[in-house]
Design a protein around this motif. Structure first.
Motif, short mmCIF file in Angstrom:
data_model
loop_
_atom_site.label_atom_id
_atom_site.label_comp_id
_atom_site.label_asym_id
_atom_site.label_seq_id
_atom_site.Cartn_x
_atom_site.Cartn_y
_atom_site.Cartn_z
N LYS A 391 36.15 -1.19 7.69
CA LYS A 391 35.10 -2.00 7.07
C LYS A 391 35.43 -2.35 5.62
CE LYS A 391 30.20 -1.93 5.76
NZ LYS A 391 28.90 -1.22 5.84
N ALA A 392 35.86 -1.38 4.85
CA ALA A 392 36.11 -1.61 3.42
C ALA A 392 37.15 -2.70 3.21
CB ALA A 392 36.58 -0.31 2.77
N LYS A 393 38.19 -2.73 4.04
CA LYS A 393 39.25 -3.73 3.88
C LYS A 393 38.78 -5.13 4.28
CE LYS A 393 43.19 -0.58 4.29
NZ LYS A 393 44.45 -0.27 5.01
N VAL A 394 38.00 -5.20 5.36
CA VAL A 394 37.50 -6.51 5.80
C VAL A 394 36.54 -7.07 4.76
CG1 VAL A 394 36.30 -7.79 7.61
CG2 VAL A 394 37.74 -5.85 8.23
N GLU A 395 35.62 -6.21 4.29
CA GLU A 395 34.66 -6.66 3.28
C GLU A 395 35.36 -7.09 1.99
OE1 GLU A 395 31.63 -3.79 2.59
OE2 GLU A 395 30.44 -4.39 4.33
N ALA A 396 36.32 -6.31 1.58
CA ALA A 396 37.04 -6.64 0.34
C ALA A 396 37.70 -8.01 0.46
CB ALA A 396 38.09 -5.58 0.05
N PHE A 397 38.27 -8.32 1.61
CA PHE A 397 38.91 -9.62 1.81
C PHE A 397 37.87 -10.73 1.82
CE2 PHE A 397 40.21 -12.97 4.84
CZ PHE A 397 41.32 -13.45 4.17
N LYS A 399 34.97 -10.84 0.54
CA LYS A 399 34.22 -10.98 -0.72
C LYS A 399 35.04 -11.67 -1.80
CE LYS A 399 30.94 -7.10 -0.53
NZ LYS A 399 30.61 -5.76 -1.09
N LEU A 400 36.29 -11.99 -1.50
CA LEU A 400 37.13 -12.62 -2.51
C LEU A 400 36.53 -13.96 -2.94
CD1 LEU A 400 40.77 -12.00 -1.15
CD2 LEU A 400 39.58 -10.78 -2.96
N ASP A 401 36.24 -14.10 -4.20
CA ASP A 401 35.68 -15.35 -4.71
C ASP A 401 36.67 -16.50 -4.57
OD1 ASP A 401 33.04 -14.52 -5.68
OD2 ASP A 401 34.15 -13.30 -7.10
N CYS A 402 37.94 -16.19 -4.60
CA CYS A 402 38.95 -17.25 -4.51
C CYS A 402 38.95 -17.93 -3.14
CB CYS A 402 40.34 -16.71 -4.82
SG CYS A 402 40.88 -15.37 -3.74
N LEU A 403 38.26 -17.33 -2.17
CA LEU A 403 38.17 -17.92 -0.84
C LEU A 403 36.87 -18.70 -0.63
CD1 LEU A 403 39.60 -15.06 1.42
CD2 LEU A 403 40.77 -17.13 0.65
N LYS A 404 36.11 -18.88 -1.70
CA LYS A 404 34.85 -19.63 -1.60
C LYS A 404 35.07 -21.10 -1.94
CE LYS A 404 31.77 -15.70 -2.40
NZ LYS A 404 30.68 -15.15 -3.21
N GLU A 405 34.19 -21.91 -1.40
CA GLU A 405 34.30 -23.35 -1.63
C GLU A 405 34.21 -23.68 -3.12
OE1 GLU A 405 31.43 -25.42 0.68
OE2 GLU A 405 32.38 -24.95 2.61
N GLY A 406 35.13 -24.51 -3.59
CA GLY A 406 35.09 -24.99 -4.96
C GLY A 406 35.70 -24.08 -6.00
N GLY A 435 48.64 -8.22 8.33
CA GLY A 435 47.54 -7.45 7.79
C GLY A 435 46.75 -8.25 6.77
N LEU A 436 45.59 -7.74 6.37
CA LEU A 436 44.75 -8.43 5.39
C LEU A 436 45.43 -8.40 4.02
CD1 LEU A 436 41.31 -6.90 6.46
CD2 LEU A 436 42.22 -9.15 7.05
N PRO A 437 45.60 -9.56 3.39
CA PRO A 437 46.32 -9.60 2.12
C PRO A 437 45.50 -9.06 0.95
CG PRO A 437 45.47 -11.77 2.64
CD PRO A 437 45.14 -10.90 3.82
N GLU A 438 46.17 -8.60 -0.07
CA GLU A 438 45.50 -8.08 -1.27
C GLU A 438 44.97 -9.23 -2.13
OE1 GLU A 438 48.47 -5.82 -3.22
OE2 GLU A 438 48.79 -4.44 -1.55
N GLN A 439 43.91 -8.93 -2.88
CA GLN A 439 43.28 -9.94 -3.73
C GLN A 439 44.30 -10.58 -4.68
OE1 GLN A 439 39.88 -8.59 -5.94
NE2 GLN A 439 39.89 -10.31 -7.34
N ALA A 440 45.11 -9.78 -5.32
CA ALA A 440 46.05 -10.31 -6.31
C ALA A 440 46.98 -11.34 -5.71
CB ALA A 440 46.86 -9.16 -6.92
N LYS A 441 47.45 -11.10 -4.48
CA LYS A 441 48.38 -12.02 -3.83
C LYS A 441 47.69 -13.32 -3.41
CE LYS A 441 51.77 -8.64 -2.22
NZ LYS A 441 52.53 -8.11 -1.07
#
Length: 885
Positions: A391-397, A399-406, A435-441
């Protein structure tokens, strides 16, 4: 799986003459288990008549380990060493003649696996074993079918010194018989690292009644049936690296009631039903390399209520619901090679609030919402073979703001924005199986200035510009399954002068020119899934004289001519996902006389004629994603095409595509998949081709389990008779009158709704119609007593010179309405939920199916996309001179 070997270029040795055995997957392998059916292995080259000159074996010696090279060079005059080198030379000649590449190991530097398997041997003291090894390998590769293109089919089975010694002692007839079987790839997979199997055991496995087509428990009934290639592949996947399975275990698995179509939890209800093939594929995917699973474990998995349609956490509410096939496919993708997952882990994953529709970080707010299927598919793609994520990894991915529109780099500005679905799909494509990529990448990739609109090499100049979506699509295509690319690699690719408009070989001349978008599209198509190509390879391809306008075989004559864009388009279609083609292969293809205007069978008569553009386009369509065809393939295709045109037939085919917004016309849910004159059926049977499903055209995820499941659904659907097809359609769809609430123009006209819950990627049926060639268009209208306008309204062209009309010949799918007319005034159109899926069968005939691209609840309207070009054509006035037949 065939071990961890990669292919290198073919050995630089020439000569000799064995003929390949052409064996189809449907043939009975037992008929090839006698010596008289085997191809004679190549003989050794004649010894030199000169007593003073020794043959130069330096290239061959260089393929051995450094230790063995020293052994050989120290004893070059040793008769045993000479024999080893002679046998190795003969083997390399066989490989060259057969077009079989040397697989390489992962040592530094890499060695050909055929030679690396001898690393435990002393070439001088154990020369007899080494000589016999090369001789037996020669027997093996002289007998393999044409489908074998590298040496891993043998070397993957050889792991220990004893397995090499065992090969050296095998009977030539038995060895050649094993090599010649049409299921060598599957045998090699099961015997990976286990040594070559005994011929008798291979024979026992491949004559099992339970592995034959249409087996239902009685071997006698299927005695004369061919082996079922799909089932053999499923068994080999589960038994990868575990050796050939026992007959009892294979039969017990294939007799499981829970693997039969329509299983409700009780065996009696399905005792006469066939195997549920997509389900068997899902189970074999999860059990890959784990062995054939036990009955109790398979049943326990398939009885999980959380895998049923509509499950929201309450088992009782779905106890009578069918299995959610798309969900099972997603689970099997993540659990590939990891075994059947436990109930607790599956439930925990499917209860994740972050996977539900509308989730914005608050689980409570979406507790009653259904799963976001597209999102689950994206997650399963990235986690392919990685297991169910926490759960923690899916949520973290998510929740990434960089994946939001705009998003432009400031998280706060998009905190209330929804996820950017297209962007998530691109990320999941590149991270397929990673696998789910890290936020920084992810952030680093999406912040790349080179991916922004208008970038010309200076990041600062485009810092406030949005992402160039088309460019991201191309990058994600090339990097599919390769992970997120580094900044330096992306910039290096996008800075290539050869990809700029007007490039003719001089970089300085185009330094200020923008990217040539169409050229980037072609390059990304050919390099899809192969990573970003190197500058040298792209430049070499775009400098080819044969791709320039007016080329007739002499590069110098066209050195100042521009690229022939239409030709590049055709080549990129043929070489989709095959990489950039080499000069020799491309020139060989384009020099074929049969591709020139006026060709009647004599190449010399058309040597100075230009290309027949329509023909090249037609060939590029037929050979899409198959690589450049050999001359024999093109000749066979042209012969078939010319005979069809001469007969001037009107052919019924198993497809159709696109109708206009539902106008009154006769429909028939038993409309055939394929009906033709007897002569036509004979003709197509003689020219079997590899079947192809064009997944990329509707953006189906690059997930093998999903695509394999769809292909199996297609195969199962094609096997139905007319009544069964009618029932299939009626179970899934029904027609009603549109109430005008969405499109007022449609009020009172028919529309199609889902009769029951439909899973994502579920096959809904075929789009039936009558096929016409251009020269039978008006003839067809007269036959039908129809107007050309009406035929046009229900027509689509899946290939040049061919189009299909569903007018008066279609089934219920011809009533599915368009979700958009691409009009600028159109507001709030409905969401597309089904799509056309083109498929070409083994006879080269086009087939079009309707597939759900997202889950569709019962009673929801089906909406499809006709494409912008359709509406552009529909808005143009049509002149019809003869409309009253």
């Amino acid at each position: 799986m065939m071990g961890h070997e990669v292919s290198a270029s073919r050995p630089s040795v020439v000569n000799t003459h064995p003929q390949a055995m052409v064996i189809g997957p449907g043939d009975d392998p037992s008929s090839f288990f006698s010596v008289e059916h085997l191809t004679e292995p190549l003989t050794e080259p004649p010894e030199s008549s000169s007593v003073d000159q020794e043959p130069d074996h330096s290239e061959i010696i260089a393929r051995f380990t450094a230790t063995q090279q020293h052994q050989i060079t120290s004893c070059l005059s040793h008769p045993g060493v000479k024999t080893v080198l002679s046998k190795a030379c003969t083997l390399l000649q066989t490989l060259e003649q057969r077009g079989i590449q040397l697989s390489m190991d992962r040592s530094v530097p890499p060695l050909p696996t055929l030679f690396a398997k001898l690393k435990r041997f002393n070439i001088v003291t154990e020369h007899q074993d080494c000589s016999r090894y090369f001789q037996k390998a020669n027997v093996f590769f002289s007998a393999v079918s044409k489908t074998v293109n590298n040496t891993a089919s043998l070397t993957s089975m050889l792991k220990s010194k004893s397995s090499v010694t065992q090969l050296a002692g095998m009977d030539d007839g038995d060895l050649a018989a094993i090599a010649a079987i049409p299921f060598l790839k599957q045998i090699a997979s099961m015997c990976n690292g286990k040594g070559l199997p005994e011929k008798a055991k291979v024979d026992d496995l491949l004559t099992l009644g339970c592995l034959k087509m249409q087996w239902r428990g009685d071997d006698e009934v299927v005695m004369d049936k061919p082996l079922d290639p799909g089932l053999v592949s499923n068994i080999s996947s589960m038994c990868n690296s575990r050796g050939l399975p026992e007959k009892s275990k294979v039969e017990a698995f294939l007799k499981l009631d829970c693997l039969k179509e329509g299983w409700p939890g009780m065996g009696e209800a399905v005792k006469d039903k066939p195997l549920d093939r997509p389900l068997v594929t899902n189970i074999s995917s999860m059990s890959s390399g784990k062995g054939i699973p036990e009955k109790s474990k398979v049943e326990a998995f398939l009885q999980l209520d959380c895998l049923k349609m509509g499950w929201l956490g309450n088992d009782e509410a779905v106890k009578d619901k069918p299995l959610d096939r798309a969900l099972i496919t997603n689970i099997s993708s993540m659990c590939n090679s990891r075994g059947l997952p436990e109930k607790a882990k599956v439930e925990a994953f499917l209860k994740l609030g972050c996977l539900k529709m509308g989730w914005q970080g608050n689980d409570e707010a979406v507790k009653d919402k259904p799963l976001d299927r597209a999102l689950v598919t994206n997650i399963s793609s990235m986690c392919n073979g990685k297991g169910l994520p926490e759960k923690a990894k899916v949520e973290a991915f998510l929740k990434l703001d960089c994946l939001k529109e705009g998003w432009q780099g400031i998280d706060e500005a998009v905190k209330d924005k929804p996820p950017d679905r297209a962007l998530i799909t691109h990320i999941s494509s590149m991270c397929n199986g990673k696998g789910l990529p890290e936020q920084a990448k992810v952030e680093a990739f999406l912040k790349l200035g080179c991916l922004k609109q208008g970038w010309q090499g200076i990041d600062e100049a485009v810092r406030d510009m949005p992402i160039d979506r088309t460019l991201v699509t191309h990058i994600s295509s090339m990097c599919s399954g390769k992970g997120l690319p580094e900044k330096a690699d992306v910039e290096a690719f996008l800075k290539l002068s050869c990809l700029k408009r007007g490039w003719q070989g001089i970089d300085e001349a185009v330094k200020d020119s923008p990217l040539d978008r169409s050229m980037v599209t072609h390059i990304s198509s050919m390099c899809s899934g192969r990573g970003l190509p190197e500058q040298a390879k792209v430049e070499a391809f775009l400098k080819l004289g044969c791709l320039k306008k007016g080329w007739q075989g002499i590069d110098e004559a066209v050195k100042d001519q521009p690229l022939d864009r239409a030709l590049v388009t055709n080549i990129s279609s043929i070489c989709h996902r095959k990489g950039l083609p080499g000069k020799a292969k491309l020139e060989a293809f384009l020099k074929q006389g049969c591709l020139k205007q006026g060709w009647q069978g004599i190449d010399k008569a058309v040597k100075d004629q230009p290309f027949d553009r329509a023909l090249v386009t037609h060939i590029s369509s037929m050979f899409n994603s198959r690589g450049l065809p050999e001359k024999a393939e093109v000749d066979a295709f042209l012969k078939q095409r010319s005979e069809k045109k001469r007969d001037d037939e009107v052919i019924f085919i198993k497809e159709g595509i696109t109708g206009l917004i539902a106008l009154p016309h006769r429909i028939n849910d038993q409309a055939p998949l394929w009906m033709a004159e007897k002569s036509v059926k004979m003709e197509v049977d003689e020219h079997r081709q590899r079947q192809t499903t064009f997944f990329s055209q509707i953006d189906i995820p690059n997930d093998r389990s999903i695509r394999k499941s769809i292909n199996e659904s297609i195969a199962k659907y094609q096997a139905l008779d007319g009544e069964q097809r009618e029932q299939y359609l009626k179970e899934r769809m029904s027609a009603q009158k549109h109430d005008g609430s969405i499109f007022s123009e449609l009020k009172g006209q028919e529309e199609v709704i889902a009769r029951r819950d439909i899973s994502q990627w579920e096959l809904l049926g075929h789009y039936a119609g009558k096929q016409y060639h251009n020269n039978t268009y008006q003839q067809g209208a007269r036959v039908m007593g129809a107007t050309l306008a009406n035929i046009d309204r229900y027509s689509f062209t899946p290939a040049n010179d061919v189009f299909i009309s569903a007018y008066r010949e279609g089934n219920i799918t011809s009533l599915i309405n368009a979700y958009s007319t691409y009009a600028s005034k159109e507001k709030n159109p409905p969401e597309q939920n089904v799509s056309f899926l083109r498929h070409r069968n083994q006879q080269g005939q086009w087939v079009v199916f309707i597939i759900a691209i997202k889950p569709i609840p019962a009673n929801e309207i089906l909406w499809i996309d006709y494409g912008e070009q359709y509406w552009q054509a529909a808005r143009k006035p049509i002149e019809i001179s003869d409309d009253n037949f």
